[in-house]
Design a protein around this motif. Structure first.
Motif, mmCIF file in Angstrom:
data_model
loop_
_atom_site.group_PDB
_atom_site.id
_atom_site.type_symbol
_atom_site.label_atom_id
_atom_site.label_comp_id
_atom_site.label_asym_id
_atom_site.label_seq_id
_atom_site.Cartn_x
_atom_site.Cartn_y
_atom_site.Cartn_z
ATOM 1 N N MET A 1 42.553 44.955 36.076
ATOM 2 C CA MET A 1 42.234 45.979 35.118
ATOM 3 C C MET A 1 43.499 46.141 34.560
ATOM 4 S SD MET A 1 41.322 50.088 35.534
ATOM 5 C CE MET A 1 39.956 49.664 36.452
ATOM 6 N N GLY A 2 43.346 46.250 33.046
ATOM 7 C CA GLY A 2 44.387 46.396 32.268
ATOM 8 C C GLY A 2 44.712 48.052 32.221
ATOM 9 N N LEU A 3 45.677 48.283 31.141
ATOM 10 C CA LEU A 3 46.120 49.825 30.970
ATOM 11 C C LEU A 3 46.547 49.664 29.532
ATOM 12 C CD1 LEU A 3 46.636 52.371 32.279
ATOM 13 C CD2 LEU A 3 48.819 51.689 32.726
ATOM 14 N N VAL A 4 46.316 50.856 28.877
ATOM 15 C CA VAL A 4 46.694 50.805 27.535
ATOM 16 C C VAL A 4 47.469 52.555 27.405
ATOM 17 C CG1 VAL A 4 46.411 51.180 25.055
ATOM 18 C CG2 VAL A 4 44.973 49.732 26.766
ATOM 19 N N GLY A 17 55.522 51.413 30.538
ATOM 20 C CA GLY A 17 54.807 50.319 30.464
ATOM 21 C C GLY A 17 55.369 49.277 31.172
ATOM 22 N N ARG A 18 56.382 48.819 30.875
ATOM 23 C CA ARG A 18 57.359 47.481 31.531
ATOM 24 C C ARG A 18 57.178 47.887 32.927
ATOM 25 N NH1 ARG A 18 61.921 48.537 27.486
ATOM 26 N NH2 ARG A 18 61.365 47.174 25.840
ATOM 27 N N THR A 19 57.399 48.969 33.578
ATOM 28 C CA THR A 19 57.574 49.269 34.958
ATOM 29 C C THR A 19 56.185 49.135 35.666
ATOM 30 O OG1 THR A 19 59.355 51.193 34.410
ATOM 31 C CG2 THR A 19 58.209 51.462 36.480
ATOM 32 N N VAL A 20 55.126 49.809 35.068
ATOM 33 C CA VAL A 20 53.892 49.748 35.566
ATOM 34 C C VAL A 20 53.397 48.346 35.434
ATOM 35 C CG1 VAL A 20 51.589 50.011 35.082
ATOM 36 C CG2 VAL A 20 53.160 52.086 34.895
ATOM 37 N N ALA A 21 53.573 47.239 34.341
ATOM 38 C CA ALA A 21 53.398 46.067 34.388
ATOM 39 C C ALA A 21 53.891 45.199 35.759
ATOM 40 C CB ALA A 21 53.722 45.225 33.123
ATOM 41 N N LYS A 22 55.186 45.343 35.727
ATOM 42 C CA LYS A 22 56.051 44.834 36.649
ATOM 43 C C LYS A 22 55.387 45.362 38.305
ATOM 44 C CE LYS A 22 60.699 43.979 38.467
ATOM 45 N NZ LYS A 22 62.105 44.219 38.082
ATOM 46 N N ARG A 23 55.255 46.411 38.341
ATOM 47 C CA ARG A 23 54.722 46.521 39.765
ATOM 48 C C ARG A 23 53.347 46.194 39.950
ATOM 49 N NH1 ARG A 23 56.917 52.713 40.558
ATOM 50 N NH2 ARG A 23 59.060 52.235 40.589
ATOM 51 N N ALA A 24 52.562 46.356 38.919
ATOM 52 C CA ALA A 24 50.952 45.691 39.096
ATOM 53 C C ALA A 24 51.017 44.140 38.822
ATOM 54 C CB ALA A 24 50.308 46.440 37.899
ATOM 55 N N VAL A 29 52.797 44.196 27.138
ATOM 56 C CA VAL A 29 52.919 44.202 25.554
ATOM 57 C C VAL A 29 53.316 45.183 24.917
ATOM 58 C CG1 VAL A 29 51.388 43.178 23.597
ATOM 59 C CG2 VAL A 29 50.932 42.143 25.937
ATOM 60 N N ASP A 30 54.166 45.224 24.170
ATOM 61 C CA ASP A 30 54.591 46.324 23.044
ATOM 62 C C ASP A 30 54.040 46.045 21.698
ATOM 63 O OD1 ASP A 30 56.324 47.400 21.006
ATOM 64 O OD2 ASP A 30 57.077 48.621 22.856
ATOM 65 N N LEU A 31 52.990 46.745 21.371
ATOM 66 C CA LEU A 31 52.312 46.108 20.182
ATOM 67 C C LEU A 31 53.300 46.144 19.037
ATOM 68 C CD1 LEU A 31 49.437 45.529 19.246
ATOM 69 C CD2 LEU A 31 49.140 47.845 18.548
ATOM 70 N N ASP A 32 54.073 47.400 18.801
ATOM 71 C CA ASP A 32 55.005 47.271 17.691
ATOM 72 C C ASP A 32 55.892 46.003 17.761
ATOM 73 O OD1 ASP A 32 54.191 49.493 16.578
ATOM 74 O OD2 ASP A 32 55.734 50.850 17.314
ATOM 75 N N ALA A 33 56.407 45.705 18.863
ATOM 76 C CA ALA A 33 57.314 44.359 19.073
ATOM 77 C C ALA A 33 56.471 43.124 18.716
ATOM 78 C CB ALA A 33 57.696 44.458 20.545
ATOM 79 N N GLU A 71 44.507 42.093 31.660
ATOM 80 C CA GLU A 71 45.713 41.569 32.553
ATOM 81 C C GLU A 71 47.083 41.997 31.875
ATOM 82 O OE1 GLU A 71 45.514 39.722 35.535
ATOM 83 O OE2 GLU A 71 43.211 39.845 35.122
ATOM 84 N N ILE A 72 46.811 42.867 31.023
ATOM 85 C CA ILE A 72 48.020 43.318 30.460
ATOM 86 C C ILE A 72 48.152 44.896 30.568
ATOM 87 C CG2 ILE A 72 48.142 41.666 28.843
ATOM 88 C CD1 ILE A 72 46.899 43.565 26.506
ATOM 89 N N VAL A 73 49.358 45.312 30.366
ATOM 90 C CA VAL A 73 49.648 46.677 30.012
ATOM 91 C C VAL A 73 50.011 46.828 28.606
ATOM 92 C CG1 VAL A 73 51.236 48.930 30.463
ATOM 93 C CG2 VAL A 73 50.339 47.205 32.357
ATOM 94 N N LEU A 74 49.554 47.574 27.710
ATOM 95 C CA LEU A 74 49.694 47.557 26.555
ATOM 96 C C LEU A 74 50.321 49.083 25.978
ATOM 97 C CD1 LEU A 74 49.482 46.100 23.567
ATOM 98 C CD2 LEU A 74 47.207 47.605 23.278
ATOM 99 N N SER A 75 51.548 48.882 25.417
ATOM 100 C CA SER A 75 52.060 50.297 24.994
ATOM 101 C C SER A 75 51.947 50.107 23.500
ATOM 102 C CB SER A 75 53.717 50.009 25.356
ATOM 103 O OG SER A 75 53.757 50.103 26.806
ATOM 104 N N THR A 76 51.258 50.962 22.864
ATOM 105 C CA THR A 76 50.979 51.070 21.598
ATOM 106 C C THR A 76 51.978 51.811 20.438
ATOM 107 O OG1 THR A 76 49.471 53.089 21.547
ATOM 108 C CG2 THR A 76 48.343 50.853 22.062
#
Length: 116
Positions: A1-4, A17-24, A29-33, A71-76
């Motif tokens: 399950m992903g997360l937004v 987002g970076r921290t959660v993605a790494k642990r999970a 993905v940073d949408l602005d970047a 499969e992503i953690v998305l930071s909007t």
């Protein structure tokens, strides 16, 4: 399950987002970047040159490219959820979590990031 992650600028979406993605074991993905990488322009340039309407169009199109990707953690970006239809797309990725911070914290973080 992903997360937004959604919230105001400076609320910690990218950092968390970076921290959660790494642990999970998920990709962050940073949408602005992603917008900047895809267009070759900064967010500020896009706003200045084309206006908010065009920016929101680009943002929505890129967001839809992640539809259903669990499969992503998305930071909007802070305004992403305000565009009609974007929240529906976000929900196909996973739970949408609003990060809240008080005004003093937001202002401090934004000042610090702009000083870098």
């Amino acid at each position: 399950m992903g997360l937004v992650l959604i919230g105001m600028m400076g609320s910690g979406k990218t950092t968390l987002g970076r921290t959660v993605a790494k642990r999970a074991g998920l990709r962050h993905v940073d949408l602005d970047a992603e917008i900047e990488a895809t267009t070759g322009r900064t967010i500020a340039e896009i706003f200045r040159t084309y206006g908010e309407r065009q920016f929101r169009k680009i943002e929505g199109e890129l967001l839809r490219s992640f539809e259903g990707d669990q499969e992503i953690v998305l930071s909007t970006g802070g305004g992403a959820p305000t565009t009609p239809g974007n929240l529906d797309v976000m929900r196909t990725i996973g739970p949408v979590v609003y990060l809240r911070a008080n005004v003093e914290v937001l202002a401090s973080r934004i000042r610090r990031s702009r000083a870098l």
